[in-house]
Structure formats: structure tokens, C-alpha cells
Design a protein around this motif. Sequence first.
Motif, PDB file in Angstrom:
ATOM      1  N   ASP A 254       0.858  -1.177   0.000  1.00 30.29           N
ATOM      2  CA  ASP A 254       0.000   0.000   0.000  1.00 30.29           C
ATOM      3  C   ASP A 254       0.898   1.231   0.000  1.00 30.29           C
ATOM      4  O   ASP A 254       2.121   1.123   0.131  1.00 30.29           O
ATOM      5  CB  ASP A 254      -0.905  -0.024   1.233  1.00 30.29           C
ATOM      6  CG  ASP A 254      -2.245   0.654   0.987  1.00 30.29           C
ATOM      7  OD1 ASP A 254      -2.398   1.380  -0.022  1.00 30.29           O
ATOM      8  OD2 ASP A 254      -3.149   0.457   1.809  1.00 30.29           O
ATOM      9  N   PHE A 255       0.296   2.421  -0.135  1.00 27.24           N
ATOM     10  CA  PHE A 255       1.057   3.668  -0.200  1.00 27.24           C
ATOM     11  C   PHE A 255       0.424   4.717   0.696  1.00 27.24           C
ATOM     12  O   PHE A 255      -0.792   4.782   0.834  1.00 27.24           O
ATOM     13  CB  PHE A 255       1.073   4.214  -1.634  1.00 27.24           C
ATOM     14  CG  PHE A 255       1.790   3.338  -2.614  1.00 27.24           C
ATOM     15  CD1 PHE A 255       3.132   3.523  -2.887  1.00 27.24           C
ATOM     16  CD2 PHE A 255       1.122   2.309  -3.257  1.00 27.24           C
ATOM     17  CE1 PHE A 255       3.796   2.713  -3.796  1.00 27.24           C
ATOM     18  CE2 PHE A 255       1.765   1.496  -4.172  1.00 27.24           C
ATOM     19  CZ  PHE A 255       3.108   1.696  -4.440  1.00 27.24           C
ATOM     20  N   THR A 256       1.274   5.562   1.274  1.00 20.06           N
ATOM     21  CA  THR A 256       0.813   6.762   1.966  1.00 20.06           C
ATOM     22  C   THR A 256       1.687   7.925   1.511  1.00 20.06           C
ATOM     23  O   THR A 256       2.859   7.742   1.176  1.00 20.06           O
ATOM     24  CB  THR A 256       0.836   6.590   3.502  1.00 20.06           C
ATOM     25  OG1 THR A 256       0.145   7.689   4.105  1.00 20.06           O
ATOM     26  CG2 THR A 256       2.234   6.515   4.059  1.00 20.06           C
ATOM     27  N   PHE A 257       1.106   9.104   1.482  1.00 19.99           N
ATOM     28  CA  PHE A 257       1.830  10.316   1.113  1.00 19.99           C
ATOM     29  C   PHE A 257       2.122  11.096   2.383  1.00 19.99           C
ATOM     30  O   PHE A 257       1.212  11.466   3.119  1.00 19.99           O
ATOM     31  CB  PHE A 257       0.987  11.164   0.153  1.00 19.99           C
ATOM     32  CG  PHE A 257       1.625  12.473  -0.227  1.00 19.99           C
ATOM     33  CD1 PHE A 257       2.683  12.511  -1.125  1.00 19.99           C
ATOM     34  CD2 PHE A 257       1.169  13.664   0.304  1.00 19.99           C
ATOM     35  CE1 PHE A 257       3.270  13.720  -1.480  1.00 19.99           C
ATOM     36  CE2 PHE A 257       1.740  14.870  -0.042  1.00 19.99           C
ATOM     37  CZ  PHE A 257       2.800  14.897  -0.937  1.00 19.99           C
TER      38      PHE A 257
ATOM     39  N   ILE B 254       8.758  -0.966   5.482  1.00 14.78           N
ATOM     40  CA  ILE B 254       8.719   0.107   4.491  1.00 14.78           C
ATOM     41  C   ILE B 254       9.508  -0.420   3.293  1.00 14.78           C
ATOM     42  O   ILE B 254      10.677  -0.783   3.415  1.00 14.78           O
ATOM     43  CB  ILE B 254       9.335   1.409   5.034  1.00 14.78           C
ATOM     44  CG1 ILE B 254       8.453   1.975   6.142  1.00 14.78           C
ATOM     45  CG2 ILE B 254       9.524   2.426   3.906  1.00 14.78           C
ATOM     46  CD1 ILE B 254       9.023   3.207   6.829  1.00 14.78           C
ATOM     47  N   ILE B 255       8.865  -0.467   2.140  1.00 13.52           N
ATOM     48  CA  ILE B 255       9.468  -1.077   0.963  1.00 13.52           C
ATOM     49  C   ILE B 255      10.245  -0.065   0.131  1.00 13.52           C
ATOM     50  O   ILE B 255      11.353  -0.334  -0.313  1.00 13.52           O
ATOM     51  CB  ILE B 255       8.372  -1.765   0.118  1.00 13.52           C
ATOM     52  CG1 ILE B 255       7.747  -2.886   0.954  1.00 13.52           C
ATOM     53  CG2 ILE B 255       8.916  -2.272  -1.204  1.00 13.52           C
ATOM     54  CD1 ILE B 255       6.437  -3.391   0.444  1.00 13.52           C
ATOM     55  N   SER B 256       9.652   1.100  -0.099  1.00 17.10           N
ATOM     56  CA  SER B 256      10.334   2.118  -0.888  1.00 17.10           C
ATOM     57  C   SER B 256       9.820   3.495  -0.501  1.00 17.10           C
ATOM     58  O   SER B 256       8.730   3.636   0.053  1.00 17.10           O
ATOM     59  CB  SER B 256      10.128   1.882  -2.391  1.00 17.10           C
ATOM     60  OG  SER B 256       8.777   2.120  -2.751  1.00 17.10           O
ATOM     61  N   VAL B 257      10.634   4.494  -0.815  1.00 13.84           N
ATOM     62  CA  VAL B 257      10.302   5.882  -0.520  1.00 13.84           C
ATOM     63  C   VAL B 257      10.813   6.726  -1.681  1.00 13.84           C
ATOM     64  O   VAL B 257      11.941   6.530  -2.138  1.00 13.84           O
ATOM     65  CB  VAL B 257      10.972   6.346   0.799  1.00 13.84           C
ATOM     66  CG1 VAL B 257      10.624   7.780   1.102  1.00 13.84           C
ATOM     67  CG2 VAL B 257      10.561   5.453   1.955  1.00 13.84           C
ATOM     68  N   GLN B 258       9.972   7.645  -2.146  1.00 19.96           N
ATOM     69  CA  GLN B 258      10.403   8.530  -3.223  1.00 19.96           C
ATOM     70  C   GLN B 258       9.651   9.850  -3.147  1.00 19.96           C
ATOM     71  O   GLN B 258       8.544   9.918  -2.600  1.00 19.96           O
ATOM     72  CB  GLN B 258      10.186   7.877  -4.594  1.00 19.96           C
ATOM     73  CG  GLN B 258       8.735   7.568  -4.914  1.00 19.96           C
ATOM     74  CD  GLN B 258       8.574   6.885  -6.253  1.00 19.96           C
ATOM     75  OE1 GLN B 258       9.068   7.391  -7.259  1.00 19.96           O
ATOM     76  NE2 GLN B 258       7.903   5.750  -6.273  1.00 19.96           N
ATOM     77  N   ALA B 259      10.255  10.898  -3.685  1.00 18.93           N
ATOM     78  CA  ALA B 259       9.602  12.208  -3.726  1.00 18.93           C
ATOM     79  C   ALA B 259       8.362  12.117  -4.606  1.00 18.93           C
ATOM     80  O   ALA B 259       8.333  11.380  -5.597  1.00 18.93           O
ATOM     81  CB  ALA B 259      10.559  13.257  -4.264  1.00 18.93           C
ATOM     82  N   ALA B 260       7.334  12.858  -4.214  1.00 15.99           N
ATOM     83  CA  ALA B 260       6.088  12.883  -4.971  1.00 15.99           C
ATOM     84  C   ALA B 260       5.386  14.209  -4.715  1.00 15.99           C
ATOM     85  O   ALA B 260       5.745  14.947  -3.800  1.00 15.99           O
ATOM     86  CB  ALA B 260       5.192  11.712  -4.566  1.00 15.99           C
ATOM     87  N   ILE B 261       4.397  14.481  -5.533  1.00 17.52           N
ATOM     88  CA  ILE B 261       3.682  15.747  -5.448  1.00 17.52           C
ATOM     89  C   ILE B 261       2.175  15.503  -5.387  1.00 17.52           C
ATOM     90  O   ILE B 261       1.648  14.627  -6.079  1.00 17.52           O
ATOM     91  CB  ILE B 261       4.068  16.663  -6.638  1.00 17.52           C
ATOM     92  CG1 ILE B 261       3.567  18.077  -6.435  1.00 17.52           C
ATOM     93  CG2 ILE B 261       3.624  16.087  -7.953  1.00 17.52           C
ATOM     94  CD1 ILE B 261       4.166  19.073  -7.412  1.00 17.52           C
TER      95      ILE B 261
ATOM     96  N   GLY C 275       6.164  16.002  -1.068  1.00 14.23           N
ATOM     97  CA  GLY C 275       6.332  15.125   0.077  1.00 14.23           C
ATOM     98  C   GLY C 275       6.975  13.836  -0.385  1.00 14.23           C
ATOM     99  O   GLY C 275       7.663  13.822  -1.407  1.00 14.23           O
ATOM    100  N   ILE C 276       6.750  12.783   0.368  1.00 12.08           N
ATOM    101  CA  ILE C 276       7.284  11.494  -0.048  1.00 12.08           C
ATOM    102  C   ILE C 276       6.166  10.465  -0.109  1.00 12.08           C
ATOM    103  O   ILE C 276       5.232  10.486   0.692  1.00 12.08           O
ATOM    104  CB  ILE C 276       8.441  10.998   0.856  1.00 12.08           C
ATOM    105  CG1 ILE C 276       7.992  10.805   2.297  1.00 12.08           C
ATOM    106  CG2 ILE C 276       9.629  11.938   0.755  1.00 12.08           C
ATOM    107  CD1 ILE C 276       9.018  10.111   3.172  1.00 12.08           C
TER     108      ILE C 276
END
Length: 158
Positions: A3-6, A31-38, A70-71
Motif C-alpha cells: 500500500d502507499f501513503t503520502f 517500508i518497501i520504498s520511498v520517493q519524492a512525490a507531489i 512530500g514522499i
Amino acid sequence: MNDFTFAYGSNMHLNDLKKWMIENNFDPSKIISVQAAILTDYDLIWNYYSTSRKGGAANLTLASGSHVWGILIEFNDDLRGAFDTKEGHPKYYSKGSERIPVTTRDGKVIPAWVYIAKPNTDGTRDARPTRAYKGLLCVAAETFGCPMEYREKLTRIE
């Protein structure tokens, strides 16, 4: 299933988030991955006082044409309860009933849980962030390569 959270507030600072997870018996290795997002059509607002932070905590408001960096945190489904607990869902922050689309740096649109605080209504607390809280946001924005204009916006927060 993943799943994902911002994260747009202090959860952008992974060391701070992982420290909280360990202290509260959640496994940060999920936590599997983290990346910048908008997140588009939202802006930061300071209308929520956090008793644990002893100052304002970031919140979101709808704002057509604005955006918040954010991420995007991809996590093992087992961690959904960790994010709900950390944000005090549904009492303090609510993630609503549907995911909101966020866009990664490479243009992928991914539906993610976005927690939005219930604003303070008593008007007795100053909801400006502490220097320490603001510092978490600024460091995280730099760490994840958020655009300079956004980092400068964070530094201008009172």
C-alpha cells in the motif's frame, strides 16, 4: 499486498518516523520504498496544534493550482495500522475513505492514503510549528530532492 501513503509533514523525515515506529512496536523494515512525490490542488496550512510536538503540525487544504511536495511511502500492508496510530486516525487526522492520486517524479500517478488533520477550533493554541518540527520538514525536503522553490517555501514558514 503493498500500500502507499503520502507524507508531507514530519513523516517525511524517515529517521524520525522509524524512531517512532520502533518505540511503538512497529517494524520499519516493512517500508518497501520511498520517493519524492507531489500532491496537486492542495497547499500546506498551519491550523493544527500537536500536543506531542508542542507546536503546529503540517496540514493540508484544498487549493486549486497549488501543490505540496512530500514522499510517497510504499509499505507492507501490515504497517497500515502504524500510520493510522501515528496520525491518530480518525480522531486527530483522517485519511478519508479513498486514496488520493499523487504523482512521482517520473510521472507515475499512484493512489495513496493522505492524512488530513481536523483543525483546532478553540483558537487558544498557536499552531505555528516549532523550529525542530520545521527543521524536520526542511531536512527531509532536501534529502528527497524536492525542488528548491518548495524548500525555500518551507524555510519561510514562521
